[in-house]
Design an enzyme around this catalytic site. Structure first.
Site, PDB file in Angstrom:
ATOM      1  N   ARG A 147       0.927  -1.164  -0.173  1.00 54.18           N
ATOM      2  CA  ARG A 147      -0.024  -0.052  -0.097  1.00 54.18           C
ATOM      3  C   ARG A 147       0.931   1.320   0.097  1.00 54.18           C
ATOM      4  O   ARG A 147       2.159   1.110   0.186  1.00 54.18           O
ATOM      5  CB  ARG A 147      -0.905  -0.009   1.090  1.00 54.18           C
ATOM      6  CG  ARG A 147      -0.658  -0.725   2.314  1.00 54.18           C
ATOM      7  CD  ARG A 147       0.680  -0.184   3.286  1.00 54.18           C
ATOM      8  NE  ARG A 147       0.320   1.289   3.153  1.00 54.18           N
ATOM      9  CZ  ARG A 147       1.174   2.246   3.854  1.00 54.18           C
ATOM     10  NH1 ARG A 147       2.509   1.864   3.670  1.00 54.18           N
ATOM     11  NH2 ARG A 147       0.832   3.581   3.718  1.00 54.18           N
ATOM     12  N   GLY A 148       0.300   2.354  -0.134  1.00 55.91           N
ATOM     13  CA  GLY A 148       0.898   3.402  -0.498  1.00 55.91           C
ATOM     14  C   GLY A 148       1.035   3.774  -1.791  1.00 55.91           C
ATOM     15  O   GLY A 148       1.386   2.959  -2.741  1.00 55.91           O
ATOM     16  N   ALA A 149       0.810   5.226  -2.341  1.00 54.31           N
ATOM     17  CA  ALA A 149       0.705   5.171  -3.700  1.00 54.31           C
ATOM     18  C   ALA A 149       1.801   4.869  -4.697  1.00 54.31           C
ATOM     19  O   ALA A 149       1.634   4.168  -5.480  1.00 54.31           O
ATOM     20  CB  ALA A 149       0.349   6.834  -3.955  1.00 54.31           C
ATOM     21  N   ARG A 184      -7.606  -0.214  -6.761  1.00 51.06           N
ATOM     22  CA  ARG A 184      -7.898   0.615  -5.749  1.00 51.06           C
ATOM     23  C   ARG A 184      -7.869   2.032  -6.719  1.00 51.06           C
ATOM     24  O   ARG A 184      -6.841   2.187  -7.428  1.00 51.06           O
ATOM     25  CB  ARG A 184      -6.475   0.768  -4.953  1.00 51.06           C
ATOM     26  CG  ARG A 184      -6.551  -0.263  -3.886  1.00 51.06           C
ATOM     27  CD  ARG A 184      -5.518  -0.147  -2.883  1.00 51.06           C
ATOM     28  NE  ARG A 184      -6.075   0.784  -1.811  1.00 51.06           N
ATOM     29  CZ  ARG A 184      -5.456   1.292  -0.849  1.00 51.06           C
ATOM     30  NH1 ARG A 184      -4.181   1.251  -0.685  1.00 51.06           N
ATOM     31  NH2 ARG A 184      -6.112   2.083   0.126  1.00 51.06           N
ATOM     32  N   ASP A 218      -1.778  10.587  -2.328  1.00 50.50           N
ATOM     33  CA  ASP A 218      -2.360   9.468  -3.392  1.00 50.50           C
ATOM     34  C   ASP A 218      -2.550  10.187  -4.954  1.00 50.50           C
ATOM     35  O   ASP A 218      -2.598   9.663  -5.656  1.00 50.50           O
ATOM     36  CB  ASP A 218      -3.438   8.960  -2.682  1.00 50.50           C
ATOM     37  CG  ASP A 218      -3.018   7.850  -1.857  1.00 50.50           C
ATOM     38  OD1 ASP A 218      -2.769   8.157  -0.741  1.00 50.50           O
ATOM     39  OD2 ASP A 218      -2.955   6.742  -2.286  1.00 50.50           O
ATOM     40  N   ASN A 265      -5.248  12.225   0.410  1.00 44.79           N
ATOM     41  CA  ASN A 265      -4.476  11.420   1.038  1.00 44.79           C
ATOM     42  C   ASN A 265      -5.179  10.701   2.390  1.00 44.79           C
ATOM     43  O   ASN A 265      -6.577  11.017   2.300  1.00 44.79           O
ATOM     44  CB  ASN A 265      -3.397  12.243   1.678  1.00 44.79           C
ATOM     45  CG  ASN A 265      -2.436  11.392   2.397  1.00 44.79           C
ATOM     46  OD1 ASN A 265      -1.569  10.432   1.885  1.00 44.79           O
ATOM     47  ND2 ASN A 265      -1.771  11.467   3.688  1.00 44.79           N
TER      48      ASN A 265
HETATM   49  O1  MRU Z   1      -4.707   3.006   2.191  1.00 47.03           O
HETATM   50  P1  MRU Z   1      -2.923   3.122   2.240  1.00 47.03           P
HETATM   51  O2  MRU Z   1      -2.230   2.929   3.170  1.00 47.03           O
HETATM   52  O3  MRU Z   1      -2.606   2.828   0.474  1.00 47.03           O
HETATM   53  O4  MRU Z   1      -2.756   4.679   1.828  1.00 47.03           O
HETATM   54  C1  MRU Z   1      -1.665   5.499   1.925  1.00 47.03           C
HETATM   55  C2  MRU Z   1      -1.368   7.002   2.282  1.00 47.03           C
HETATM   56  O5  MRU Z   1      -2.456   7.691   2.541  1.00 47.03           O
HETATM   57  C3  MRU Z   1      -0.040   7.539   1.923  1.00 47.03           C
HETATM   58  O6  MRU Z   1      -0.106   8.630   2.886  1.00 47.03           O
HETATM   59  C4  MRU Z   1       0.172   8.004   0.514  1.00 47.03           C
HETATM   60  O7  MRU Z   1      -0.225   6.833  -0.448  1.00 47.03           O
HETATM   61  C5  MRU Z   1       1.335   8.357   0.144  1.00 47.03           C
HETATM   62  S1  MRU Z   1       2.464   7.201   0.227  1.00 47.03           S
HETATM   63  C6  MRU Z   1       3.915   7.844   0.031  1.00 47.03           C
END
Ligand code: MRU
Length: 353
Positions: free
Chosen positions: A45-47, A88, A236, A246
């Site tokens: 996870r994380g963009a 997603r 994101d 985000n």
């Molecule tokens: O649902 P997630 O854990 O994928 O959400 C992640 C976030 O909101 C992060 O802040 C975002 O993706 C930036 S990661 C460098």
């Protein structure tokens, strides 16, 4: 720093982040469907990490295609891309990375199929390597805003775990730490999936960066006490008017920062910027399984059975709350972010120094 995701001997090795910090477990994804499942179920996870995973998923899907001519190969690759794209909706990196993989194929239609398959693996690895470089560049620009002795609030996890390595918001923090600045981090736990408690706190502790874990509803308390000097988060999707999507709760942090006169920064690699969308209300927001809210880790119920639940995974912070957006090409006022897509703009003149 342990790797989040890697291509190894023809499979995608993915750290299952849902198990952290209790266990460090890697899943061997042998087909693209497993990669897609991993994205959807938050093993990865994380963009930026989602983008890397999707690219590796496309490369993995391509290896199984039996077609011998270009048109048939391309036709069989499309359902692979569509399947990965349906995981997603909010992080634009997912679509950005899949587009990049498709374009690689389209632009090399004269190559033989075995060569194309190899090129797809190389491209996915390149996306990962570039991401780490981008994060380090963002770290250098962003660390300028951090003073020796600052206490920094962050929300969710925008660290090495959310990227190819190093991190975006945590990359900026890490860069300041590496410069010898004596900083402290306050990590919001980030309900409902607890990325702050499980991942950010763990990741910072691995690097010995001082971290204090708080629940999300404590942020205002510490701001009012004067404990927090700045906030920094990841994104994101950042759109043309400088609005930023985000993790849910980011908007509340930004509003609190405004009330307490605390600068609020967003670390946004250019791969997360989507200039095709004019403003934040148009960003698709993922709605996730109600069980994330009603249960702890899908096991212990903490709410009445059958209660109605809302579970948006992201919110949008309007540009007016954001002090600066830090990218690998420098830091910009949110209203100037669209200039990154304009020709003949001297970014040196637009950058915040
Ligand atoms: O649902 P997630 O854990 O994928 O959400 C992640 C976030 O909101 C992060 O802040 C975002 O993706 C930036 S990661 C460098």
């Amino acid at each position: 720093m342990i790797p989040t995701i890697e291509w190894k001997n023809g499979i995608v090795k993915m750290l299952d982040q849902t198990k952290l910090p209790i266990e460090v477990v890697y899943v061997d994804c042998k087909d693209y469907q497993t990669v897609a499942k991993g994205i959807k179920e938050l093993w990865v996870r994380g963009a930026p990490a989602i983008g890397i995973a999707a690219a590796m998923g496309v490369a993995l899907g391509a290896q199984r295609i039996k077609a011998k001519n270009f048109d048939a190969f391309y036709e069989e690759l499309m359902p692979v891309c569509d399947h990965l794209a349906a995981t997603r909706p909010t992080a634009v990196n997912l679509f950005w990375a899949i587009e990049r993989m498709k374009n690689l194929v389209k632009n090399n239609s004269e190559e033989d199929i075995e060569m194309l398959k190899k090129m797809l693996i190389d491209e996915a690895n390149r996306i990962l390597e570039e991401d780490i470089k981008v994060n380090k560049a963002m770290g250098r620009y962003g660390a300028e805003f951090i003073r020796d002795g600052d206490t920094i609030l962050t929300h969710c996890n925008a660290g090495a775990l959310a990227t190819g390595g190093y991190g975006t918001a945590l990359g900026v923090i890490r860069a300041a730490w590496e410069q010898g600045k004596r900083i402290k981090v306050f990590a919001d736990e980030t309900r409902p999936v607890l990325q702050g408690a499980r991942l950010t706190a763990w990741e910072l502790m691995q690097d010995n960066i001082p971290v204090t874990l708080i629940t999300d509803n404590m942020a205002g308390f510490f701001m009012k006490k004067g404990v927090i000097d700045m906030a920094i988060v990841g994104t994101d999707r950042t759109v043309a008017n400088g609005d930023v999507a985000n993790k849910i709760g980011t908007y509340s942090v930004a509003v609190l920062c405004r009330e307490h006169n605390i600068p609020f920064y967003v670390a946004a690699p250019i791969s997360t910027i989507d200039l095709s969308i004019p403003s934040g209300e148009l960003i698709p927001i993922e709605e996730r399984n109600p069980m994330e809210v009603t249960h702890i880790f899908g096991k212990t119920r903490i709410a009445p059975d059958n209660v109605t639940v809302a579970n948006p995974a992201f919110d949008v912070t309007p540009a007016r709350y954001i002090t600066a957006i830090i990218t690998e090409r420098g830091a910009f006022r949110p209203r100037d972010i669209r200039k990154l897509g304009e020709k003949d703009v001297d970014l040196e003149k637009v950058r915040i120094k």
